[in-house]
Write an enzyme that holds these catalytic residues in place. Structure first.
Site, mmCIF file in Angstrom:
data_model
loop_
_atom_site.group_PDB
_atom_site.id
_atom_site.type_symbol
_atom_site.label_atom_id
_atom_site.label_comp_id
_atom_site.label_asym_id
_atom_site.label_seq_id
_atom_site.Cartn_x
_atom_site.Cartn_y
_atom_site.Cartn_z
ATOM 1 N NE ARG A 211 -2.667 -1.387 3.494
ATOM 2 C CZ ARG A 211 -3.163 -2.552 3.923
ATOM 3 N NH1 ARG A 211 -4.060 -3.185 3.219
ATOM 4 N NH2 ARG A 211 -2.780 -3.064 5.064
ATOM 5 C CG ASP A 249 -15.132 -3.944 -1.874
ATOM 6 O OD1 ASP A 249 -13.924 -4.227 -1.745
ATOM 7 O OD2 ASP A 249 -16.047 -4.706 -1.482
ATOM 8 C CB SER A 250 -19.129 -6.455 -4.490
ATOM 9 O OG SER A 250 -18.321 -7.280 -3.686
ATOM 10 C CG ASP A 299 -5.586 -6.744 -2.893
ATOM 11 O OD1 ASP A 299 -5.164 -7.905 -3.080
ATOM 12 O OD2 ASP A 299 -5.661 -6.233 -1.760
ATOM 13 C CB CYS A 339 -4.400 -13.261 -1.625
ATOM 14 S SG CYS A 339 -6.179 -13.146 -1.819
HETATM 15 N N1 SAH Z 1 -7.049 -4.104 -1.107
HETATM 16 C C1 SAH Z 1 -7.723 -4.294 0.151
HETATM 17 C C2 SAH Z 1 -8.112 -5.737 0.401
HETATM 18 C C3 SAH Z 1 -9.009 -6.339 -0.662
HETATM 19 S S1 SAH Z 1 -9.885 -7.727 -0.105
HETATM 20 C C4 SAH Z 1 -6.860 -3.725 1.263
HETATM 21 O O1 SAH Z 1 -5.746 -3.252 1.008
HETATM 22 O O2 SAH Z 1 -7.294 -3.761 2.410
HETATM 23 C C5 SAH Z 1 -10.971 -8.069 -1.398
HETATM 24 C C6 SAH Z 1 -12.200 -7.181 -1.484
HETATM 25 O O3 SAH Z 1 -12.885 -7.548 -2.675
HETATM 26 C C7 SAH Z 1 -13.217 -7.276 -0.368
HETATM 27 O O4 SAH Z 1 -13.442 -6.001 0.154
HETATM 28 C C8 SAH Z 1 -14.520 -7.790 -1.051
HETATM 29 O O5 SAH Z 1 -15.676 -7.149 -0.549
HETATM 30 C C9 SAH Z 1 -14.286 -7.390 -2.465
HETATM 31 N N2 SAH Z 1 -14.925 -8.193 -3.509
HETATM 32 C C10 SAH Z 1 -15.027 -9.542 -3.595
HETATM 33 N N3 SAH Z 1 -15.559 -9.907 -4.779
HETATM 34 C C11 SAH Z 1 -15.813 -8.757 -5.457
HETATM 35 C C12 SAH Z 1 -16.348 -8.471 -6.741
HETATM 36 N N4 SAH Z 1 -16.699 -9.444 -7.578
HETATM 37 N N5 SAH Z 1 -16.452 -7.189 -7.110
HETATM 38 C C13 SAH Z 1 -16.077 -6.193 -6.276
HETATM 39 N N6 SAH Z 1 -15.551 -6.406 -5.060
HETATM 40 C C14 SAH Z 1 -15.425 -7.673 -4.649
#
Ligand code: SAH
Length: 395
Positions: A211, A249-250, A299, A339
């Site tokens: 980050r 984000d979803s 991510d 991940c």
């Molecule tokens: N980059 C973040 C962590 C990401 S975790 C950080 O630094 O803290 C993955 C995220 O993807 C979660 O918040 C989850 O709600 C979201 N997510 C999962 N599937 C998704 C989709 N199809 N579209 C959008 N967001 C999604």
């Protein structure tokens, strides 16, 4: 005597110090071990291999506590392992990095199935294996005493507990959560952490240094942050001088936390745009709108928990990376992560190569990302190396 006797030849992975015994490797079980009981694991010829925690219903039939026959697996042993994990971090993580840290990282810290994340004065514990569950009281007491933290909170509600035949459990184990909520600092930024209902233990500590790196790259750029969760990459990009950041984000809850985190840091809300959407669809919307960006972060959550899901996951990664590369301006940067334990760094690079080819763009690797140092990887346990990422420049 409770013991697992392996089939001939199946001692090899244990001799290489891989800490898992798969069910297919076991010839005989003696002494009728219960879930979480300590067993000795022996080769077909009776040679001692390890002390391990037995998990009768799991494919991973046993997880190794110790390779030393003289060891006794008890509260004192666990205390020693916890102390070793904490000491290692005290030396590894520079002071001033922040007050959110993974204290115990499962197998790689010699404590299979045990995760402990510290958020200021709160430790969040995840017990994910039968052995960890068997020793929950001792582990919780050890963590509390060794850290001196005011609160220990349990978040043993991850899906993998089911594979071990364990029910989900969460709640306070010691003390109480602060009434004002949990806040951490990380590389100079403040984050609220929802330890009771957030993802994992509440925060993605593994991305800490990545980050910050994005913050360093973001100056004057138009940024798109996909899968933003509580806004970690977004905040760093804004603090680093990004012209604008569109975060997707979803999860409505994640976006609310992200907006709250932006406000906590007094960052300019006018430069932040938020979108609740499915990234797979929304990237297509952005393409159809003719939008473009200078820096894109992808991510996503784990698409492939194990190698068995690798093929389906590979299609998902290729799809979003292809779309992202198309949305980048020439010279723009893509920071793309996986991940998934089931996707190796090598395979991930191949997926990105395929995405660039199909997008019809040249792309160059400028850097590689991994999890922060409080997420160590035991060399004999490559499964621990789950987080990988590439920084790519579009030609
Ligand atoms: N980059 C973040 C962590 C990401 S975790 C950080 O630094 O803290 C993955 C995220 O993807 C979660 O918040 C989850 O709600 C979201 N997510 C999962 N599937 C998704 C989709 N199809 N579209 C959008 N967001 C999604």
């Amino acid at each position: 005597m409770k013991q697992l006797i392996l089939k001939p030849g199946r001692e090899k992975s244990l001799l290489r110090r891989h800490p898992w015994v798969f069910s297919g490797a076991v010839a005989r079980v003696q002494g009728n071990p219960d879930t979480g009981d300590t067993v000795s694991v022996r080769a077909a010829d009776g040679e001692f291999l390890a002390w391990a925690a037995c998990s009768p219903v799991s494919q991973i039939r046993a997880r190794v506590w110790s390779w030393d026959e003289q060891e006794t697996i008890d509260a004192g042993f666990l205390r020693g392992r916890l102390r070793r994990a904490l000491d290692a971090r005290a030396r590894l993580i520079p002071a001033g990095t922040g007050d959110g840290m993974r204290l115990v990282h499962g197998e790689s810290d010699g404590l299979p199935g045990v995760i402990a994340d510290r958020y200021g004065e709160v430790v969040v514990l995840q017990l994910l294996s039968a052995g960890a569950e068997r020793w929950r009281a001792e582990i919780a007491a050890g963590v509390r005493e060794l850290t001196g933290c005011a609160c220990v909170y349990e978040r043993s509600d991850a899906d993998v507990r089911e594979l071990e035949g364990l029910p989900a459990k969460s709640g306070v184990l010691h003390g109480a959560l602060p009434s004002s909520g949990v806040e951490i600092r990380e590389h100079g930024l403040a984050y609220g952490v929802d330890v009771a209902a957030g993802h994992k233990t509440g925060f993605y500590l593994d991305q800490r240094d990545n980050r910050r790196r994005i913050g360093e790259l973001a100056r004057d750029r138009e940024v798109l942050n996909c899968f933003c969760y509580s806004g970690g990459f977004t905040l760093n990009a804004l603090a680093g001088g990004a012209q604008s950041v569109l975060s997707v984000d979803s999860s409505a809850g994640a976006l609310a936390q992200a907006k709250d985190n932006l406000a906590r840091n007094g960052l300019d809300a006018a430069r932040a745009e938020w979108q609740e959407a499915d990234v797979f669809r929304y990237l297509r919307t952005l393409r159809d709108q003719g939008r473009s960006f200078d820096l894109i972060v992808l991510d996503p959550p784990k698409f492939a928990p194990t190698a068995a899901f690798a093929e389906k996951a590979a299609r998902g990664y290729k799809d979003i990376n292809l779309l992202a590369l198309k949305l980048l301006r020439s010279g723009g940067l893509l920071a793309s992560f996986s991940c998934s334990g089931g996707i190796s760094a090598d395979l991930f690079q191949k997926i990105l190569a395929g995405a660039a080819l199909d997008a019809g763009v040249d792309a160059t690797i400028l850097g590689r990302f991994a999890a922060a140092a409080d997420h160590p990887v035991l060399l004999s346990f490559p499964e621990g190396d789950y987080l990988k990422g590439l920084l790519v420049r579009r030609g």
